[in-house]
Design an enzyme around this catalytic site. Structure first.
Site, mmCIF file in Angstrom:
data_model
loop_
_atom_site.group_PDB
_atom_site.id
_atom_site.type_symbol
_atom_site.label_atom_id
_atom_site.label_comp_id
_atom_site.label_asym_id
_atom_site.label_seq_id
_atom_site.Cartn_x
_atom_site.Cartn_y
_atom_site.Cartn_z
ATOM 1 N N ARG A 32 14.171 42.533 18.494
ATOM 2 C CA ARG A 32 15.209 41.497 18.594
ATOM 3 C C ARG A 32 16.566 42.043 18.121
ATOM 4 O O ARG A 32 17.484 42.198 18.906
ATOM 5 C CB ARG A 32 14.776 40.265 17.767
ATOM 6 C CG ARG A 32 15.612 39.025 18.021
ATOM 7 C CD ARG A 32 16.919 38.971 17.277
ATOM 8 N NE ARG A 32 16.793 39.131 15.833
ATOM 9 C CZ ARG A 32 17.838 39.292 15.024
ATOM 10 N NH1 ARG A 32 19.068 39.326 15.500
ATOM 11 N NH2 ARG A 32 17.665 39.459 13.720
ATOM 12 N N ASP A 33 16.687 42.375 16.842
ATOM 13 C CA ASP A 33 17.987 42.805 16.312
ATOM 14 C C ASP A 33 18.389 44.126 16.954
ATOM 15 O O ASP A 33 19.568 44.363 17.242
ATOM 16 C CB ASP A 33 17.903 42.953 14.782
ATOM 17 C CG ASP A 33 19.224 42.708 14.083
ATOM 18 O OD1 ASP A 33 20.274 42.750 14.745
ATOM 19 O OD2 ASP A 33 19.217 42.476 12.855
ATOM 20 N N HIS A 227 21.536 46.068 6.950
ATOM 21 C CA HIS A 227 22.000 47.024 7.950
ATOM 22 C C HIS A 227 22.530 48.235 7.185
ATOM 23 O O HIS A 227 22.898 48.135 6.017
ATOM 24 C CB HIS A 227 23.069 46.386 8.844
ATOM 25 C CG HIS A 227 22.473 45.393 9.824
ATOM 26 N ND1 HIS A 227 22.267 45.684 11.136
ATOM 27 C CD2 HIS A 227 22.005 44.135 9.651
ATOM 28 C CE1 HIS A 227 21.711 44.644 11.760
ATOM 29 N NE2 HIS A 227 21.541 43.680 10.867
ATOM 30 N N CYS A 258 24.805 43.603 15.561
ATOM 31 C CA CYS A 258 25.021 42.248 16.041
ATOM 32 C C CYS A 258 26.225 42.271 16.962
ATOM 33 O O CYS A 258 27.311 42.694 16.551
ATOM 34 C CB CYS A 258 25.256 41.279 14.876
ATOM 35 S SG CYS A 258 25.635 39.616 15.471
ATOM 36 N N ASN A 267 19.841 48.482 11.678
ATOM 37 C CA ASN A 267 19.136 47.996 10.487
ATOM 38 C C ASN A 267 18.558 49.171 9.696
ATOM 39 O O ASN A 267 18.431 50.280 10.214
ATOM 40 C CB ASN A 267 17.955 47.116 10.909
ATOM 41 C CG ASN A 267 18.388 45.818 11.536
ATOM 42 O OD1 ASN A 267 18.806 45.790 12.683
ATOM 43 N ND2 ASN A 267 18.297 44.745 10.785
#
Ligand code: HMG
Ligand code: MG
Length: 316
Positions: A32-33, A227, A258, A267
């Site tokens: 996801r991220d 992050h 993001c 991350n």
């Protein structure tokens, strides 16, 4: 230039090292991220193989995708197709991000049992990431959490910009605690404290965690989400572990960022976390060899090397 020059607080709490947790839950956010931030949309079959390989490597929580507005994050517009084709491994959780009732409808249609809402600790990021004011974000989340809890779903609450914001600079600890407590009061079972742009340092992490505890929120309800923009993610994680946090977010190969936060980079790499946990004797359940092979494979698909030092050291 250091945190002080960037206008960020450098609080250093008195060290009171506690016992490290015996085991840590790794909340894997790479699918996801990581993939929300790719310039090119990653093909569905690659996303599926990534998720299957991460489960095979022993990760027990895989944040799979987002049911956000597709125009906002086209990289994850295939969320419904992804979950329809995903082979879910029994015992593995597959949470997804959900911002609003429309997102919850779509998630429930896809058979999701685990969601995360994502709030901002700052006004500017609430506007930029959610198109809502700081207060309006709660109005948007409230019916989502009420219905999800009513239907027996697990609900996590992210708080972004906990340690600094690219537009507002320093973010007062009290402001972060206030946002987090509102999410818990709404019905979230866990908070994930996000250092969206990677500016935190260990003393600041300690200060924030202690402020939550002082406000009556136990560390068992807190997760950390770092992050690695300034190379502090692993040190920050260690600081959180020493204060009893036992859920840590990370992304395989250090993917991430993001699209709505300037200067957000990848991350904390899951491999770097696993290496440290192994050294500390903290259990995590992950097969490092399989994980490194997965990130090396993904780096080939994305056409660039993984930023993870552990992947670089072991993949060759
Ligand atoms: P908006 O533009 O204000 O939407 O977006 P709206 O509420 O005005 O609705 C407009 C139209 O969009 C409507 O359609 C809705 O149905 C549709 P119409 O009636 O006009 O035909 N719509 C949707 N369609 C599909 N799925 C949905 C959805 N919602 C509305 N869920 C919104 C508001 C919150 C939706 C938008 O701002 C958004 O999607 N934001 C998400 C941004 C994002 O995903 N950012 C990255 C994740 S956060 C992050 O990475 C940080 C984190 O990692 C922690 C950290 O690092 O700190 C978690
Ligand atoms: Mg993030």
């Amino acid at each position: 230039m250091g945190p002080r020059e960037l206008g960020l607080p450098m609080r250093v709490a008195a060290p009171e090292p506690g016992e490290l947790p015996t085991a840590v839950t790794i909340w894997e956010v790479g699918p996801r991220d990581g993939l929300q931030n790719e310039a090119e949309v990653v093909p569905l079959d690659v996303k599926l193989e990534f998720l299957h390989r991460l489960a095979d490597a022993g990760l027990g929580v895989l944040e799979a995708t987002s049911f956000v507005r597709p125009e906002w994050v086209p990289q994850l517009a295939d969320a419904a197709e992804l979950l329809a084709e995903l082979h879910r491994v029994p015992g593995v959780r597959y949470p997804v991000l959900v911002p609003n009732p429309r997102g919850l409808d779509r998630a429930l249609e896809a058979g999701v049992r685990d969601i995360a809402i994502f709030a901002s600790a700052t006004e500017t990021f609430a506007q930029r990431n959610l198109n809502r004011s700081l207060d309006e974000q709660f109005t948007m989340f409230e019916p989502v959490v009420r219905r999800a809890v009513g239907e027996g779903l697990a609900v996590r609450g992210y708080v972004s910009m906990c340690f600094g914001d690219p537009w507002e600079g320093a973010v007062p600890v009290e402001q972060v605690v206030s946002v987090g407590r509102r999410l818990l009061a709404m019905g979230c079972e866990q908070l994930s404290l996000g250092d969206t742009i990677g500016v935190a340092t260990p003393g600041h992490v300690e200060s924030l965690l202690r402020a939550f505890v002082a406000a009556g929120v136990g560390v068992d309800r807190l997760a950390v989400h770092f992050h690695d923009t300034y190379g502090q993610a692993l040190a920050n994680t260690h600081a959180a572990l020493r204060l009893g946090v036992s859920t840590v977010d990370s992304s395989a190969g250090g993917l991430g960022g993001c699209p709505y936060a300037e200067s957000a980079t990848g991350n904390l790499a899951t491999e770097d976390l696993v290496w440290m946990l192994d050294g500390l004797g903290v259990k995590h359940g992950v097969d490092l060899g399989k994980l490194v092979a997965t990130s090396a494979w993904m780096a080939q698909r994305l056409g660039r090397p993984s930023p993870s030092r552990v992947v670089q050291a072991l993949a060759s």
